[in-house]
Write a protein that holds these residues in place. Sequence first.
Motif, PDB file in Angstrom:
ATOM      1  N   MET A  96       0.825  -1.200   0.000  1.00 48.88           N
ATOM      2  CA  MET A  96       0.000   0.000   0.000  1.00 48.88           C
ATOM      3  C   MET A  96       0.862   1.254   0.000  1.00 48.88           C
ATOM      4  N   PHE A  97       1.969   1.211  -0.750  1.00 44.79           N
ATOM      5  CA  PHE A  97       2.782   2.409  -0.923  1.00 44.79           C
ATOM      6  C   PHE A  97       1.974   3.430  -1.718  1.00 44.79           C
ATOM      7  N   ASN A 122      -0.399   2.108  -4.699  1.00 45.40           N
ATOM      8  CA  ASN A 122      -1.241   3.295  -4.910  1.00 45.40           C
ATOM      9  C   ASN A 122      -0.384   4.523  -5.214  1.00 45.40           C
ATOM     10  N   LEU A 123       0.741   4.323  -5.853  1.00 45.18           N
ATOM     11  CA  LEU A 123       1.623   5.429  -6.206  1.00 45.18           C
ATOM     12  C   LEU A 123       0.997   6.254  -7.318  1.00 45.18           C
ATOM     13  N   SER A 185      -0.100  -1.180 -12.549  1.00 43.35           N
ATOM     14  CA  SER A 185      -1.194  -1.127 -11.561  1.00 43.35           C
ATOM     15  C   SER A 185      -0.925  -0.099 -10.473  1.00 43.35           C
ATOM     16  N   ASN A 186      -0.630   1.117 -10.904  1.00 43.79           N
ATOM     17  CA  ASN A 186      -0.528   2.266 -10.024  1.00 43.79           C
ATOM     18  C   ASN A 186      -1.378   3.380 -10.634  1.00 43.79           C
ATOM     19  N   PHE A 207       4.369  -1.199 -17.850  1.00 45.69           N
ATOM     20  CA  PHE A 207       3.754   0.038 -17.362  1.00 45.69           C
ATOM     21  C   PHE A 207       2.235  -0.047 -17.445  1.00 45.69           C
ATOM     22  N   SER A 208       1.694  -1.231 -17.504  1.00 43.94           N
ATOM     23  CA  SER A 208       0.257  -1.409 -17.724  1.00 43.94           C
ATOM     24  C   SER A 208      -0.575  -0.895 -16.549  1.00 43.94           C
ATOM     25  N   HIS A 209      -1.859  -0.613 -16.825  1.00 43.31           N
ATOM     26  CA  HIS A 209      -2.839  -0.196 -15.817  1.00 43.31           C
ATOM     27  C   HIS A 209      -2.367   1.043 -15.053  1.00 43.31           C
ATOM     28  N   ASN A 210      -2.067   2.088 -15.815  1.00 40.50           N
ATOM     29  CA  ASN A 210      -1.764   3.400 -15.264  1.00 40.50           C
ATOM     30  C   ASN A 210      -2.566   4.432 -16.056  1.00 40.50           C
TER      31      ASN A 210
END
Length: 374
Positions: A96-97, A122-123, A185-186, A207-210
């Motif tokens: 949970m960064f 969660n960056l 995923s961030n 770099f997916s899901h940003n």
Amino acid sequence: MGTLPKCLMSFSKNLSVLNLRINKIQGVIPRKFAKDNKLRTIDFSQNRFEGTLPRSLLHCENLEVVDLGNNRMKDTFPDWLGTLPKLQVLVLRSNMFHGFVSSPREARSFSELHIFDLSNNNLSGPLPVSYIMKLTTMMYQDKRQGKLQYMGDGNYQDSVMVTMKGLEIRLVKILTVFTSIDLSSNHFGGELPMYIGNLKSLKGLNFSHNNLTGYIPLSIGNLTELEWLDLSSNKFIGSIPQELADLTSLAFLNLSENQLIRPIPRGRQFNTFKSDLFAMNPRLCGFPLPETCTNNPQEIPLVTILQENDTGHGSWFEWRAILMGYGCGTVGGVSLGYIVLGSKKFEWLTGLLEKKGANVRKKWRRNACRSYQI
């Protein structure tokens, strides 16, 4: 099960490897690591650790591997770890960064990293380009031939979990030539920089899901060692660079769920990719998608002009002039005239054109009057 005893850290002066992976340990990581310790590897992955990272980790100057993946750590990005001179593996995945990734503190922050994994946190904020551009170990290809070498020593060889080619895989041994970046995923935003092409020894990039935007840079074609690339679930626009199709080592590519357009390039590797890896790009066409391309292949697309500008070879004036001349001749002439007239160097031309325009208008009125009288 249970918590990690604080007294364990006092033994760290004599330990080189502290591997407590998959033990359902909970609570916080003890705050005090002994000074002048010999720790080379810390693997606390797949536990239930929470809280923040202790700053006393900076006492571990021999650290090469830090794996805290799959825990419940709640902290901001520990940029201060970049001062560890030998750190090669940093895995903070699935915690949970949170918050922005601030600029590096040191000129050589994380310069020795081979594996950089911040995935599934969660960056947020801009893509941490300033860190990526300091990963100097990933910029040089190892051309030496000979026996394969692995991270670790004669008594213990490190292992790590990575997402490789769309699958989670545990590397039971880590080759010293293995390099990967996973920021998936961030909530990172911004554009991929041209300088990404400098990471010439990179094997994997995810770099997916940003919330990344802009064009896929042409310089990505310089990543000749790249074996997998995942840019899915972002907001990339424009066409897919032909340079990607020319990467002979690329075995996995996922560009789905973006805003890419125009035909998919053809190439030896691209011809093997399935259609779902390009899906949900409404204006993308060509094999392996069922949508056929109807555009004239001789037509120069506007996005190509913009991408060429993105490489930095042309000045602002040059590409703007090209864009303004892209339409019909009349509109192009007026637009180019606007640029020229806006320059103080050509004020004389402004007066000349205005005078010429006035003469044309007078002549038109005279002809109109004569026609009316007749």
